[in-house]
Design an enzyme around this catalytic site. Structure first.
Site, PDB file in Angstrom:
ATOM      1  N   CYS A 164       6.843  30.175 -12.633  1.00 25.51           N
ATOM      2  CA  CYS A 164       8.240  30.597 -13.497  1.00 25.51           C
ATOM      3  C   CYS A 164       8.387  32.077 -13.671  1.00 25.51           C
ATOM      4  CB  CYS A 164       8.781  29.810 -14.573  1.00 25.51           C
ATOM      5  SG  CYS A 164      10.316  29.626 -15.150  1.00 25.51           S
ATOM      6  N   HIS A 201       7.095  23.917 -13.167  1.00 27.07           N
ATOM      7  CA  HIS A 201       6.024  23.984 -13.931  1.00 27.07           C
ATOM      8  C   HIS A 201       4.907  22.630 -14.022  1.00 27.07           C
ATOM      9  CE1 HIS A 201       7.777  27.196 -16.678  1.00 27.07           C
ATOM     10  NE2 HIS A 201       8.844  26.587 -16.132  1.00 27.07           N
ATOM     11  N   GLU A 211       2.194  22.605 -14.953  1.00 29.28           N
ATOM     12  CA  GLU A 211       1.472  22.268 -16.516  1.00 29.28           C
ATOM     13  C   GLU A 211       2.177  21.487 -17.235  1.00 29.28           C
ATOM     14  OE1 GLU A 211       3.279  24.999 -15.735  1.00 29.28           O
ATOM     15  OE2 GLU A 211       4.196  25.984 -17.360  1.00 29.28           O
TER      16      GLU A 211
END
Lengths: 223, 80
Positions: free
Chosen positions: A86, A196, A198
């Site tokens: 990002c 994302h 994660e």
């Protein structure tokens, strides 16, 4: 696997990244502040998401000129793996570590939703846990994720397999050229992506499709 | 002291969604026949030097290193 997470004013996804790296590798990453120039000896450096310097001037532009980025450039040249997610992707582009630029979303809206990603290259150190063409789920949350590169650069990165992730099945949330969601450098050790991974690593997240990215790096380091 | 103005604009071929939105808004205000709006940035700077050649060289370096992203933007420099 030893890893480091970079921290800058305005980055806010660092804690998610630290949690993901800790859970998947079993070792907590060290954190590195923007003024540090003597980086620890690690296998992976991660620049997480957020809004460094309030997105002033251009997203990632100020962060990319901070002292820590010179040190990260040197590490990348030495072969250390670098991941930007990002805002981290925007910073890597502004720092010239990856080709192209990220513009305002074509809708002009901030998008926060789940998209589908196609793994366009499963031979990188970041994607070998996936299969080529595999479709994975992944959250996105950004205002400036509209990937642009001039025709010559675009042809070069497409030809070299540097496009690693694409938005799939009509889920392109931002107008990116060729549905590009993530690109890797020619050397294959610096990856940037808007989504994302994660935030989708365990059942509590509603799925673990993002886990493979970190597991890939872990496997490569362990080998 | 030298005053300078740097203007940064999008290169041709780079889509400008913000310019498009502004174009639409002007249309909804009743301004007809307005086309191809491109949004850019202006920086006004004061440089503590009297050397115009040095000022120009410094400004060019500032543009290349920070003020413009030359992947997508062009810039022009004007000294007062």
């Amino acid at each position: 696997m030893k890893s480091a997470v970079v921290q800058l004013p305005g980055l806010n996804r660092d804690r998610d990244m630290i949690a993901a790296l800790t859970k998947i590798s079993g070792v907590a990453p060290v954190t590195v502040w923007q003024t540090e120039t003597d980086l620890p000896d690690v296998d992976l450096i991660v620049i997480p998401g957020g809004f460094s310097y309030g997105d002033y001037l251009r997203c990632g532009a100020i962060a990319a000129r901070m002292p820590v980025m010179q040190a990260i450039k040197a590490k990348a040249e030495a072969g250390v793996k670098v991941l930007g997610v990002c805002n981290g992707f925007q910073i890597l582009l502004e720092a010239g570590l990856l080709p192209g630029a990220l513009m305002r979303n074509s809708s002009l809206k901030f998008v926060c939703r789940e998209v589908k990603l196609e793994v366009a290259n499963a031979e990188t150190d970041f994607t070998r846990a996936y299969d080529k063409g595999q479709i994975i789920r992944c959250p996105v949350a950004h205002h400036d994720g509209n990937f642009f590169a001039d025709a010559e650069t675009l042809a070069a990165i497409e030809g070299d397999g540097q496009v690693v992730f694409r938005y799939a099945e009509g889920t392109n949330p931002n107008g990116s050229l060729n549905d590009i969601a993530g690109v890797i450098n020619a050397k294959g050790n610096v990856l940037g992506l808007m989504p994302h991974p994660e935030n989708l690593i365990e059942a509590a997240h509603g799925g673990s499709d993002g886990r493979g990215l970190f597991a890939s790096v872990l496997d490569v380091i362990a080998a | 002291m030298i005053k300078a103005r740097v203007t940064v604009t999008l290169k041709n071929g780079v889509l400008d969604p913000q310019g498009k939105a502004i174009e639409g808004a002007l249309g909804s205000l009743g301004f007809e026949g307005v086309g191809a709006i491109r949004q850019g940035k202006v920086f006004d700077l004061e440089l503590a030097t009297a050397d115009r050649a040095k000022a120009e060289a410094d400004l060019k370096a500032m543009c290349d290193k920070l003020l413009a992203n030359t992947v997508i933007e062009n810039y022009t420099i004007a000294l007062a």
